[in-house]
Design a protein around this motif. Sequence first.
Motif, mmCIF file in Angstrom:
data_model
loop_
_atom_site.group_PDB
_atom_site.id
_atom_site.type_symbol
_atom_site.label_atom_id
_atom_site.label_comp_id
_atom_site.label_asym_id
_atom_site.label_seq_id
_atom_site.Cartn_x
_atom_site.Cartn_y
_atom_site.Cartn_z
ATOM 1 N N GLN A 210 0.855 -1.305 -0.055
ATOM 2 C CA GLN A 210 0.012 0.121 -0.078
ATOM 3 C C GLN A 210 0.772 1.378 -0.027
ATOM 4 O OE1 GLN A 210 -3.551 0.282 2.407
ATOM 5 N NE2 GLN A 210 -2.835 -1.429 3.489
ATOM 6 N N LEU A 211 2.131 1.204 0.406
ATOM 7 C CA LEU A 211 3.062 2.127 0.369
ATOM 8 C C LEU A 211 3.807 2.537 -0.742
ATOM 9 C CD1 LEU A 211 4.338 1.897 4.066
ATOM 10 C CD2 LEU A 211 2.283 2.814 3.246
ATOM 11 N N ARG A 212 2.943 2.927 -1.766
ATOM 12 C CA ARG A 212 3.507 3.244 -3.365
ATOM 13 C C ARG A 212 3.440 4.663 -3.559
ATOM 14 N NH1 ARG A 212 4.645 1.325 -8.431
ATOM 15 N NH2 ARG A 212 4.183 -0.735 -8.165
ATOM 16 N N TYR A 213 4.610 5.226 -3.838
ATOM 17 C CA TYR A 213 4.980 6.514 -3.926
ATOM 18 C C TYR A 213 4.997 7.146 -5.361
ATOM 19 C CZ TYR A 213 6.701 5.013 0.619
ATOM 20 O OH TYR A 213 6.913 4.368 1.656
ATOM 21 N N GLU A 214 5.009 6.090 -6.498
ATOM 22 C CA GLU A 214 4.747 6.482 -7.787
ATOM 23 C C GLU A 214 4.488 5.108 -8.571
ATOM 24 O OE1 GLU A 214 9.227 6.504 -9.646
ATOM 25 O OE2 GLU A 214 9.181 7.539 -7.824
ATOM 26 N N GLY A 215 3.846 5.636 -9.850
ATOM 27 C CA GLY A 215 3.461 4.519 -10.803
ATOM 28 C C GLY A 215 2.305 3.680 -9.969
ATOM 29 N N GLU A 216 1.768 2.785 -10.908
ATOM 30 C CA GLU A 216 0.662 2.061 -10.855
ATOM 31 C C GLU A 216 0.840 0.882 -10.016
ATOM 32 O OE1 GLU A 216 -2.472 2.999 -11.924
ATOM 33 O OE2 GLU A 216 -1.272 4.756 -12.532
ATOM 34 N N HIS A 217 -0.346 0.450 -9.199
ATOM 35 C CA HIS A 217 -0.290 -0.650 -8.487
ATOM 36 C C HIS A 217 -0.265 -2.020 -9.312
ATOM 37 C CE1 HIS A 217 -0.972 -3.160 -4.757
ATOM 38 N NE2 HIS A 217 -1.845 -4.015 -5.627
ATOM 39 N N LEU A 218 0.561 -3.015 -9.044
ATOM 40 C CA LEU A 218 0.741 -4.102 -10.007
ATOM 41 C C LEU A 218 0.070 -5.348 -9.325
ATOM 42 C CD1 LEU A 218 4.753 -3.982 -10.806
ATOM 43 C CD2 LEU A 218 2.741 -3.164 -12.105
ATOM 44 N N THR A 219 -0.722 -6.051 -10.061
ATOM 45 C CA THR A 219 -1.385 -7.319 -9.760
ATOM 46 C C THR A 219 -0.542 -8.255 -8.709
ATOM 47 O OG1 THR A 219 -2.494 -6.981 -11.857
ATOM 48 C CG2 THR A 219 -3.314 -8.828 -10.496
ATOM 49 N N PRO A 220 -1.365 -8.509 -7.509
ATOM 50 C CA PRO A 220 -0.509 -9.548 -6.612
ATOM 51 C C PRO A 220 -0.565 -10.952 -7.232
ATOM 52 C CG PRO A 220 -2.447 -8.437 -5.369
ATOM 53 C CD PRO A 220 -2.469 -7.949 -6.935
ATOM 54 N N LEU A 221 0.373 -11.583 -6.929
ATOM 55 C CA LEU A 221 0.684 -13.007 -7.619
ATOM 56 C C LEU A 221 -0.653 -13.768 -7.318
ATOM 57 C CD1 LEU A 221 4.243 -13.780 -6.159
ATOM 58 C CD2 LEU A 221 3.451 -12.623 -8.524
ATOM 59 N N VAL A 222 -1.254 -13.897 -5.997
ATOM 60 C CA VAL A 222 -2.452 -14.608 -5.683
ATOM 61 C C VAL A 222 -3.453 -14.249 -6.644
ATOM 62 C CG1 VAL A 222 -3.306 -12.885 -3.901
ATOM 63 C CG2 VAL A 222 -3.719 -15.025 -3.452
ATOM 64 N N PRO A 332 13.544 3.040 -5.118
ATOM 65 C CA PRO A 332 12.470 2.122 -4.820
ATOM 66 C C PRO A 332 10.894 2.948 -5.140
ATOM 67 C CG PRO A 332 13.694 2.995 -2.675
ATOM 68 C CD PRO A 332 14.404 3.215 -3.812
ATOM 69 N N LYS A 333 10.122 2.334 -5.530
ATOM 70 C CA LYS A 333 8.909 3.125 -5.790
ATOM 71 C C LYS A 333 8.022 3.131 -4.759
ATOM 72 C CE LYS A 333 8.827 2.941 -10.811
ATOM 73 N NZ LYS A 333 9.715 1.595 -11.544
ATOM 74 N N GLY A 334 8.375 2.381 -3.596
ATOM 75 C CA GLY A 334 7.587 2.704 -2.616
ATOM 76 C C GLY A 334 8.325 1.707 -1.257
ATOM 77 N N GLY A 335 7.636 1.591 -0.132
ATOM 78 C CA GLY A 335 8.112 0.907 0.918
ATOM 79 C C GLY A 335 9.057 1.860 1.822
ATOM 80 N N LEU A 336 9.919 0.959 2.349
ATOM 81 C CA LEU A 336 10.910 1.778 3.446
ATOM 82 C C LEU A 336 12.293 1.814 3.171
ATOM 83 C CD1 LEU A 336 8.073 1.430 5.174
ATOM 84 C CD2 LEU A 336 9.236 0.500 6.950
ATOM 85 N N PHE A 337 12.769 1.235 2.295
ATOM 86 C CA PHE A 337 14.134 0.652 2.173
ATOM 87 C C PHE A 337 14.942 1.007 0.637
ATOM 88 C CE2 PHE A 337 12.199 -2.635 4.888
ATOM 89 C CZ PHE A 337 12.962 -1.978 6.089
ATOM 90 N N LEU A 338 16.168 1.346 0.742
ATOM 91 C CA LEU A 338 16.899 1.308 -0.519
ATOM 92 C C LEU A 338 18.101 0.399 -0.182
ATOM 93 C CD1 LEU A 338 19.267 3.389 -0.777
ATOM 94 C CD2 LEU A 338 17.489 4.914 -1.440
ATOM 95 N N TRP A 339 18.572 -0.009 -1.329
ATOM 96 C CA TRP A 339 19.784 -1.072 -1.297
ATOM 97 C C TRP A 339 21.103 -0.427 -2.088
ATOM 98 C CZ3 TRP A 339 20.524 -5.367 1.199
ATOM 99 C CH2 TRP A 339 21.093 -6.435 0.554
ATOM 100 N N VAL A 340 22.084 -0.302 -1.561
ATOM 101 C CA VAL A 340 23.397 0.286 -2.016
ATOM 102 C C VAL A 340 24.299 -0.925 -2.309
ATOM 103 C CG1 VAL A 340 25.071 1.915 -1.543
ATOM 104 C CG2 VAL A 340 22.878 2.301 -0.685
ATOM 105 N N THR A 341 24.849 -0.712 -3.555
ATOM 106 C CA THR A 341 25.724 -1.458 -4.088
ATOM 107 C C THR A 341 27.101 -0.936 -4.097
ATOM 108 O OG1 THR A 341 24.394 -2.681 -5.222
ATOM 109 C CG2 THR A 341 26.449 -3.342 -5.790
ATOM 110 N N LEU A 342 28.228 -1.495 -3.446
ATOM 111 C CA LEU A 342 29.587 -0.888 -3.386
ATOM 112 C C LEU A 342 30.220 -1.492 -4.504
ATOM 113 C CD1 LEU A 342 29.807 -1.549 0.636
ATOM 114 C CD2 LEU A 342 29.608 0.469 -0.830
ATOM 115 N N PRO A 343 31.628 -0.760 -4.788
ATOM 116 C CA PRO A 343 32.524 -1.131 -5.829
ATOM 117 C C PRO A 343 32.899 -2.525 -5.490
ATOM 118 C CG PRO A 343 32.810 1.136 -5.270
ATOM 119 C CD PRO A 343 31.974 0.588 -4.344
ATOM 120 N N GLN A 344 33.406 -3.484 -6.482
ATOM 121 C CA GLN A 344 34.080 -4.439 -6.217
ATOM 122 C C GLN A 344 34.995 -4.297 -5.451
ATOM 123 O OE1 GLN A 344 32.687 -7.001 -8.874
ATOM 124 N NE2 GLN A 344 33.425 -8.278 -7.499
ATOM 125 N N GLY A 345 35.453 -5.417 -4.370
ATOM 126 C CA GLY A 345 36.545 -5.243 -3.471
ATOM 127 C C GLY A 345 35.960 -4.680 -2.054
#
Length: 417
Positions: A210-222, A332-345
């Motif tokens: 429910q915490l979407r900040y942009e774009g359209e809701h996508l259909t649940p798998l169920v 992220p288009k919603g939710g609470l988190f973002l994910w950072v990727t560091l350079p190799q090594g």
Amino acid sequence: MSTAWTSRYAQRTKVLKSSAIRELLKMSQKPDMISFAGGLPAPDVFPAARFREACQRVLDDNAKHALQYGASEGYEPLREMVARHIQRYGIKAKTENVLITSGSQQALDLIGKLLINSGDRVLVEAPTYLGALQAFNVYGAEYVSVLSDDDGLRTDLLEKPLRSGPKFMYVLPNFQNPGGTTLSEERRHELVLLADRYGVPIVEDDPYGQLRYEGEHLTPLVVLDRENLRRDDGYSLGNVIYLSTFSKTLAPGLRLGWIVAPAEVISKLVQLKQGADLHTSTFAQFVAYEVAKDGFLDEHVKLIRKVYRERRDVMLAALKEFFPEDVKWTHPKGGLFLWVTLPQGMNCQKLFEDAVREKVAFVPGDCFYAGNGFTEEGFRHFRLNFSYGTPEQIREGVRRLAVAVRHQLHELSPVHA
Ligand SMILES: Cc1ncc(COP(=O)(O)O)c(C=O)c1O
């Protein structure tokens, strides 16, 4: 040292480790620390006044039921409300398909209890929600991990793992914890088709949908599962169990979540729940119902979206301003988190030590992998939460974090940073 108690611990306790997140949360409670570590909702949006009125009303009108033992399935009007609420996403559940749980975390534990024999394999995303791994580990789960990217679980990698016969798949299609990513429409279709072809059921965990900040809701798998594959117009033949919670929309302290499943699965889960806690707090359920009713929850979710969208944008802007170019992050288009990727090594655990010195905390990425050769991959990432801090704290925290990142980059290659 083995004492009278420790020597008697059951076999299943051998897999228990103290949660890295719990330990980090302790550290992040130090004064002056800016913490991006926890998955905490913003306390400034808790609807405290509405809760106060709701508690008063429940006690004035219904104390003799609200303070009494209740049904293990949950408070009937709340179950009906959940069934009605999820209709808007196309989930055609009846009240009998809804079980109220003590948070989604209990739902994960009950699902583990229901489905996992020691040694059974569970197919999970790499990375995935740490709390699910903790819940399933106790039942002796082993894992088949499948990588995800910016569009969620890599369905192109699924056939071989599915052929290996996992007991079920655990998937987070919306604003994944920890990745912040969303499973694309195309991959949702592929996923339910493949799951059906190989006869592997899906547990769809959706605390953030429910915490979407942009774009359209996508259909649940169920819903895709039912619409694409079953002739049933209800919920009796489903291949997907759906979970959600009031934790991110009302308050996590309520400890209220729910499971939507075929009625015979709900009956079995009810038996397991009786052994765990008889039922979820009656008082919390009555109060949540009073708080949520008459459209309040919908209005409140609009406020949360506004506040969190702003915080996400502040974090994205600060990352762009302060971080070196070769560090990447998800949008992220919603939710609470973002994910950072560091350079190799680079290694997120070493970075964490530097970050704490700069008085900023995050969760190192390796916590979110189920093992199976993904440890090295885990060290290249970390998770940032953007819901909890104020915009000022977020900007300052990212600035501090950038100091630690540059320091680590310099250690790695002195000419580089
Ligand atoms: C993916 C996921 N599932 C389940 C939970 C547990 O939520 P609850 O507070 O409802 O137990 C969380 C909490 O952060 C989560 O991120």
